[in-house]
Design an enzyme around this catalytic site. Sequence first.
Site, short mmCIF file in Angstrom:
data_model
loop_
_atom_site.label_atom_id
_atom_site.label_comp_id
_atom_site.label_asym_id
_atom_site.label_seq_id
_atom_site.Cartn_x
_atom_site.Cartn_y
_atom_site.Cartn_z
CE LYS A 38 5.87 -1.14 -25.08
NZ LYS A 38 7.33 -1.06 -25.27
CD GLU A 87 -0.53 -1.13 -18.86
OE1 GLU A 87 -1.75 -1.20 -19.13
OE2 GLU A 87 0.34 -1.71 -19.54
CB SER A 117 11.99 -4.52 -29.80
OG SER A 117 12.95 -3.96 -28.92
C1 LIG Z 1 8.28 -1.64 -24.45
C2 LIG Z 1 9.48 -2.07 -25.19
C3 LIG Z 1 10.15 -3.29 -24.90
C4 LIG Z 1 9.75 -4.18 -23.76
O1 LIG Z 1 8.48 -4.74 -23.82
P1 LIG Z 1 8.20 -6.23 -24.26
O2 LIG Z 1 6.77 -6.45 -23.97
O3 LIG Z 1 9.10 -7.13 -23.44
O4 LIG Z 1 8.53 -6.35 -25.69
C5 LIG Z 1 11.22 -3.65 -25.69
N1 LIG Z 1 11.65 -2.88 -26.70
C6 LIG Z 1 11.06 -1.69 -27.01
C7 LIG Z 1 11.60 -0.88 -28.12
C8 LIG Z 1 9.96 -1.26 -26.25
O5 LIG Z 1 9.39 -0.08 -26.55
#
Ligand SMILES: *Cc1c(COP(=O)(O)O)cnc(C)c1O
Length: 397
Positions: free
Chosen positions: A89, A111, A377
């Site tokens: 993010k 948000e 992610s």
């Molecule tokens: C917020 C988040 C997501 C989901 O958001 P996307 O916009 O779909 O990437 C996925 N993995 C992690 C670790 C997150 O913090």
Amino acid sequence: MNYHVDERGFYGEFGGAFIPEMLHGNIDKLRQEYLQHMEDPSFKKEFDALMKDYVGRPSPLYFAPRLSEKYGAKIYLKREDLNHTGAHKINNTIGQILLAKRLGKKRIIAETGAGQHGVATATVCALMGLRCIVYMGSVDIQRQAPNVARMRMLGAEVRPAESGSKTLKDATNEAIRDWINNPVETHYIIGSVVGPHPYPDMVARFQSVISEEMKWQLQNQEGRDYPDYIMACVGGGSNAAGAIYHYLNDERVKIILTEAAGKGIDTGESAATSILGSKGIIHGSKTLLMQTDDGQIIEPYSISAGLDYPGIGPMHAHLIDTKRAIVQYATDDEAIKAAFELSRIEGIIPALETAHSFASLEKMKFHKDDVVVINLSGRGDKDLATYIEYLNDFSQS
Ligand SMILES: *Cc1c(COP(=O)(O)O)cnc(C)c1O
């Protein structure tokens, strides 16, 4: 076939900017100026420097030997979990804060649901010395106390949204209301590839650093700059968008997106938007969303707060509609199992969101030479309280 956004802000029939009159000024200015700023060499230089020294990029592309052996393919993990603040993010919030400064904005709003985007936003506001207000449903404030504390420690004001179900969609409504009332000084940092054009494209471009690095990393490690598969979890879709961005129009690369099925697709407690959703407008764009027959948003459910979103970005709606991407679904239980498996065979505790993507490995049929990249992610520290509840189920004694 072109899977990128068109000049009108659409991906096929999805996208656009369906916004109240009062927001036209802000959105038009952003639409007219975002590319110009992003392509300015001095902007790129500042962005790249922060990516390197503040975020810690490039994130490694790690060959996972034991996972590869288990699933019979060459599996690489793109380590977004090693970024500052623990997930992808931050790539987007750094980009948007630089843009906000160039647009002359002094005040940032955002948000947040689980608080991850709120923390990433509060972080970059502290970095740049800008005022930060984060809207969060009051129910989520109760559930996500550690992230609320982080945001406040970073100097942000967390404002509770008390309407509706008091969760993410209500926080989003409050943020939009704030922006309407404060159009001149304020920039609204949206946390995923959702919202009115140009947000989905802008966020995808900031996250595209993921696949930009993947190209040269694969070239170095595999002798070719593309994989056979890219796998990612999807909430709104921003980590997936970043991981596939530079391969969207390269059909040699198969795209596997995993959505959260919650307790099961047919249980009424799910966030599997692509199968349970229908076409409609949410947060200013036409896309797929979970709604009743008369257009009321259905509250989604997933064990992972980051996937608990009733829509999906318009880019992904188009990829799914055209069958460019294949969608898999993972339940809460499957995600937990996958999180324990990754922890035990590679020594990496993933975020619960990310674990959904690993749960899809079992459903894939690979050839042994296939090169697979899973976008890791985020890291699992924030999810420890949930994982602890399952420790006995996975005890190895
Ligand atoms: C917020 C988040 C997501 C989901 O958001 P996307 O916009 O779909 O990437 C996925 N993995 C992690 C670790 C997150 O913090």
